[in-house]
Design an enzyme around this catalytic site. Structure first.
Site, mmCIF file in Angstrom:
data_model
loop_
_atom_site.group_PDB
_atom_site.id
_atom_site.type_symbol
_atom_site.label_atom_id
_atom_site.label_comp_id
_atom_site.label_asym_id
_atom_site.label_seq_id
_atom_site.Cartn_x
_atom_site.Cartn_y
_atom_site.Cartn_z
ATOM 1 N N HIS A 80 43.266 49.938 38.872
ATOM 2 C CA HIS A 80 42.013 50.646 39.162
ATOM 3 C C HIS A 80 42.230 52.047 39.711
ATOM 4 C CE1 HIS A 80 40.101 46.386 39.627
ATOM 5 N NE2 HIS A 80 40.270 46.743 38.370
ATOM 6 N N ASN B 260 45.240 32.978 49.753
ATOM 7 C CA ASN B 260 43.904 33.454 50.088
ATOM 8 C C ASN B 260 43.329 32.498 51.136
ATOM 9 O OD1 ASN B 260 41.110 34.183 50.047
ATOM 10 N ND2 ASN B 260 41.381 34.992 47.978
ATOM 11 N N PRO B 261 42.714 33.039 52.215
ATOM 12 C CA PRO B 261 42.127 32.107 53.195
ATOM 13 C C PRO B 261 40.993 31.281 52.586
ATOM 14 C CG PRO B 261 42.180 34.368 54.050
ATOM 15 C CD PRO B 261 42.565 34.426 52.622
ATOM 16 N N SER C 9 39.322 38.071 45.173
ATOM 17 C CA SER C 9 38.220 37.109 44.979
ATOM 18 C C SER C 9 38.145 36.673 43.519
ATOM 19 C CB SER C 9 36.895 37.744 45.401
ATOM 20 O OG SER C 9 36.688 38.948 44.658
ATOM 21 N N CYS D 186 40.369 75.182 36.532
ATOM 22 C CA CYS D 186 39.234 75.589 35.659
ATOM 23 C C CYS D 186 37.895 75.579 36.388
ATOM 24 C CB CYS D 186 39.177 74.647 34.439
ATOM 25 S SG CYS D 186 38.564 73.002 34.835
ATOM 26 N N CYS E 114 40.441 66.123 37.112
ATOM 27 C CA CYS E 114 39.499 67.159 36.661
ATOM 28 C C CYS E 114 38.569 66.585 35.590
ATOM 29 C CB CYS E 114 40.284 68.346 36.085
ATOM 30 S SG CYS E 114 39.217 69.601 35.372
ATOM 31 N N GLN F 39 44.935 45.693 42.074
ATOM 32 C CA GLN F 39 43.577 46.214 41.900
ATOM 33 C C GLN F 39 43.283 47.254 42.974
ATOM 34 O OE1 GLN F 39 40.653 42.782 40.906
ATOM 35 N NE2 GLN F 39 42.341 41.828 42.021
ATOM 36 N N ASN F 40 44.163 47.345 43.950
ATOM 37 C CA ASN F 40 43.924 48.229 45.098
ATOM 38 C C ASN F 40 44.233 49.678 44.754
ATOM 39 O OD1 ASN F 40 43.380 45.861 46.395
ATOM 40 N ND2 ASN F 40 45.376 45.716 47.420
HETATM 41 C C1 BV8 Z 1 35.388 47.124 32.335
HETATM 42 C C2 BV8 Z 1 37.962 50.879 41.954
HETATM 43 C C3 BV8 Z 1 34.367 47.337 30.242
HETATM 44 C C4 BV8 Z 1 36.940 51.721 42.583
HETATM 45 C C5 BV8 Z 1 37.025 48.742 41.283
HETATM 46 C C6 BV8 Z 1 33.831 40.764 31.643
HETATM 47 C C7 BV8 Z 1 34.722 41.537 30.909
HETATM 48 C C8 BV8 Z 1 34.817 42.901 31.125
HETATM 49 C C9 BV8 Z 1 34.013 43.527 32.116
HETATM 50 C C10 BV8 Z 1 33.135 42.741 32.835
HETATM 51 C C11 BV8 Z 1 33.039 41.383 32.607
HETATM 52 N N1 BV8 Z 1 32.099 40.887 33.453
HETATM 53 C C12 BV8 Z 1 31.625 41.891 34.219
HETATM 54 C C13 BV8 Z 1 32.223 43.032 33.847
HETATM 55 C C14 BV8 Z 1 31.952 44.341 34.452
HETATM 56 C C15 BV8 Z 1 32.814 44.622 35.681
HETATM 57 C C16 BV8 Z 1 33.035 43.420 36.565
HETATM 58 O O1 BV8 Z 1 34.071 42.778 36.518
HETATM 59 N N2 BV8 Z 1 32.071 43.147 37.407
HETATM 60 C C17 BV8 Z 1 32.201 42.040 38.347
HETATM 61 C C18 BV8 Z 1 31.676 42.484 39.712
HETATM 62 C C19 BV8 Z 1 31.465 40.855 37.795
HETATM 63 N N3 BV8 Z 1 34.103 45.130 35.274
HETATM 64 C C20 BV8 Z 1 34.216 46.440 35.046
HETATM 65 O O2 BV8 Z 1 33.265 47.220 35.087
HETATM 66 C C21 BV8 Z 1 35.593 46.959 34.681
HETATM 67 N N4 BV8 Z 1 35.472 47.729 33.506
HETATM 68 O O3 BV8 Z 1 35.798 46.063 32.089
HETATM 69 O O4 BV8 Z 1 34.734 47.933 31.472
HETATM 70 C C22 BV8 Z 1 34.385 48.434 29.271
HETATM 71 C C23 BV8 Z 1 35.126 48.255 28.107
HETATM 72 C C24 BV8 Z 1 35.132 49.262 27.188
HETATM 73 C C25 BV8 Z 1 34.412 50.441 27.423
HETATM 74 C C26 BV8 Z 1 33.691 50.611 28.605
HETATM 75 C C27 BV8 Z 1 33.678 49.601 29.532
HETATM 76 C C28 BV8 Z 1 36.135 47.886 35.774
HETATM 77 C C29 BV8 Z 1 36.376 47.110 37.026
HETATM 78 C C30 BV8 Z 1 37.041 48.033 38.076
HETATM 79 C C31 BV8 Z 1 35.995 48.461 39.069
HETATM 80 N N5 BV8 Z 1 36.647 49.230 40.143
HETATM 81 N N6 BV8 Z 1 37.627 49.477 42.195
HETATM 82 C C32 BV8 Z 1 36.985 51.638 44.071
HETATM 83 O O5 BV8 Z 1 37.747 50.801 44.639
HETATM 84 O O6 BV8 Z 1 36.243 52.400 44.694
HETATM 85 S S1 BV8 Z 1 36.790 47.105 41.567
HETATM 86 C C33 BV8 Z 1 36.990 46.699 43.213
HETATM 87 O O7 BV8 Z 1 36.918 45.270 43.219
HETATM 88 C C34 BV8 Z 1 38.336 47.011 43.828
HETATM 89 O O8 BV8 Z 1 39.279 47.563 42.936
HETATM 90 C C35 BV8 Z 1 38.794 45.642 44.255
HETATM 91 O O9 BV8 Z 1 40.142 45.530 44.319
HETATM 92 C C36 BV8 Z 1 38.242 44.864 43.145
HETATM 93 C C37 BV8 Z 1 38.312 43.379 43.218
HETATM 94 O O10 BV8 Z 1 37.970 42.994 44.483
HETATM 95 P P1 BV8 Z 1 39.109 42.253 45.332
HETATM 96 O O11 BV8 Z 1 40.323 43.114 45.336
HETATM 97 O O12 BV8 Z 1 39.266 40.878 44.831
HETATM 98 O O13 BV8 Z 1 38.502 42.310 46.771
HETATM 99 P P2 BV8 Z 1 37.379 41.352 47.381
HETATM 100 O O14 BV8 Z 1 36.895 41.975 48.633
HETATM 101 O O15 BV8 Z 1 36.414 40.981 46.309
HETATM 102 O O16 BV8 Z 1 38.192 40.023 47.741
HETATM 103 C C38 BV8 Z 1 39.156 40.056 48.781
HETATM 104 C C39 BV8 Z 1 39.795 38.689 48.798
HETATM 105 O O17 BV8 Z 1 40.833 38.701 49.763
HETATM 106 C C40 BV8 Z 1 38.832 37.583 49.189
HETATM 107 O O18 BV8 Z 1 38.996 36.475 48.314
HETATM 108 C C41 BV8 Z 1 39.279 37.197 50.605
HETATM 109 O O19 BV8 Z 1 39.115 35.813 50.863
HETATM 110 C C42 BV8 Z 1 40.740 37.546 50.555
HETATM 111 N N7 BV8 Z 1 41.346 37.879 51.842
HETATM 112 C C43 BV8 Z 1 40.752 38.402 52.942
HETATM 113 N N8 BV8 Z 1 41.686 38.567 53.912
HETATM 114 C C44 BV8 Z 1 42.875 38.160 53.391
HETATM 115 C C45 BV8 Z 1 42.665 37.721 52.073
HETATM 116 N N9 BV8 Z 1 43.646 37.242 51.288
HETATM 117 C C46 BV8 Z 1 44.886 37.194 51.828
HETATM 118 N N10 BV8 Z 1 45.170 37.593 53.087
HETATM 119 C C47 BV8 Z 1 44.200 38.073 53.887
HETATM 120 N N11 BV8 Z 1 44.491 38.464 55.150
#
Ligand code: BV8
Length: 254
Positions: free
Chosen positions: A121, A216-217, A192, A153, A129, A103-104
């Site tokens: 992602h 995951n911690p 997460s 363009c 563009c 996802q990164n």
């Molecule tokens: C879509 C790019 C539909 C940009 C990102 C159900 C079905 C479909 C869609 C949805 C749905 N419910 C809700 C939705 C909408 C939405 C969604 O999921 N919302 C969530 C918040 C509820 N989904 C979307 O909008 C997706 N699109 O499905 O569109 C559609 C269909 C047809 C036509 C039109 C539309 C698109 C989702 C992508 C969004 N873009 N990023 C950017 O980065 O700037 S998402 C963003 O969150 C990042 O990519 C990130 O990777 C991603 C997930 O977060 P995590 O990677 O998990 O990071 P987080 O900080 O949350 O967690 C870190 C974890 O690491 C923690 O658990 C922590 O404990 C742990 N950790 C910490 N330190 C360590 C560690 N683990 C190990 N070692 C360590 N040292």
């Protein structure tokens, strides 16, 4: 250490596994110094995702969105892969089929040497563009102009990333679900598990009979469904698993 009790049964599975899939999130890059999204100092904490990582935000104020991505590129550009990335890169040669689904958008898996990487992602070093969809690689820190314009363009360029409310690349998503259905083991590292559709991949793998390994911690909504839950940092846990795997393989290691 309780993780030791988990290691032996996991190693038994891994030494016979053919297809491995790994779903990674921002947590695998945390030990490289890149803030996660939902952690204490998470990226979103300072900003609302709705304000910045959505098509509407970009339409309203492309410069504001580009300022945020330029700031993130500055952070990511100075960071290196950590031992977690390197272990995963080394495993690519150890299994007949080994793929990372990330996802990164930071590109650290590729920097660590991984070749089989699906970027669900997108990638922060690619610009697209808004006129013709042409992709450009741009590693400039900072960007030469904000907002950047297409050299072909003249249209506005956008980050080649998937924003909330945007659908993912269907080809990449289909490949990700195929890998999830076919794998014997899926590692779920540093996510997460709340963002869809990525968070559905481990459940698909589980339904297809794969062993699910979460690293995951913290607990996540997925934890109740995994076979192995290592509560720790991936930069420590993955090298631990790797060490045990090498010991297990050494007798017969050719
Ligand atoms: C879509 C790019 C539909 C940009 C990102 C159900 C079905 C479909 C869609 C949805 C749905 N419910 C809700 C939705 C909408 C939405 C969604 O999921 N919302 C969530 C918040 C509820 N989904 C979307 O909008 C997706 N699109 O499905 O569109 C559609 C269909 C047809 C036509 C039109 C539309 C698109 C989702 C992508 C969004 N873009 N990023 C950017 O980065 O700037 S998402 C963003 O969150 C990042 O990519 C990130 O990777 C991603 C997930 O977060 P995590 O990677 O998990 O990071 P987080 O900080 O949350 O967690 C870190 C974890 O690491 C923690 O658990 C922590 O404990 C742990 N950790 C910490 N330190 C360590 C560690 N683990 C190990 N070692 C360590 N040292």
């Amino acid at each position: 250490m309780k993780d030791d009790l988990l290691l032996d049964p996991l190693i038994d599975i891994l030494v016979n596994a053919k297809n491995i899939a790994v779903l990674t999130g921002a947590g695998i890059s945390a030990e490289s110094g890149i803030p996660t999204f939902r952690g204490e100092e998470g990226l979103w904490k300072q900003y609302r995702a709705e304000d910045l990582a959505t098509p509407g935000a970009f339409e309203n104020d492309p410069s504001l969105v580009w300022e945020w991505y330029d700031w993130r590129r500055g952070i990511i550009g100075s960071k290196d892969p950590n031992p977690g990335h390197f272990v995963l890169a080394s495993w690519e040669k150890d299994f007949p089929s080994f793929h990372i689904i990330t996802q990164n958008i930071d590109g650290l898996h590729q920097n660590a040497g991984s070749k089989n990487v699906l970027e669900l992602h997108g990638n922060i070093w690619k610009l697209r563009c808004t006129g013709k969809g042409t992709l450009f690689d741009d590693q400039n820190i900072p960007l030469e102009e904000i907002p950047p314009l297409c050299s072909d363009c003249g249209a506005l360029l956008r980050p080649h990333v998937v924003w909330f409310g945007e659908s993912l690349d269907m080809g990449i998503l289909n490949d990700a679900f195929l890998l999830s259905r076919e794998c014997n083991v899926m590692f779920v590292v540093g996510t997460s598990a709340v963002v869809q559709p990525a968070a559905s991949l481990p459940l698909t793998a589980r339904e297809s009979g794969a062993a699910i390994v979460e690293i995951n911690p913290d607990a996540t909504p997925l934890t109740a469904y995994v076979d192995f839950s290592f509560r720790g940092r991936s930069g420590e846990i993955l090298p631990l698993i790797d060490k045990k795997l090498i010991q297990a393989q050494k007798p017969g290691k050719d």
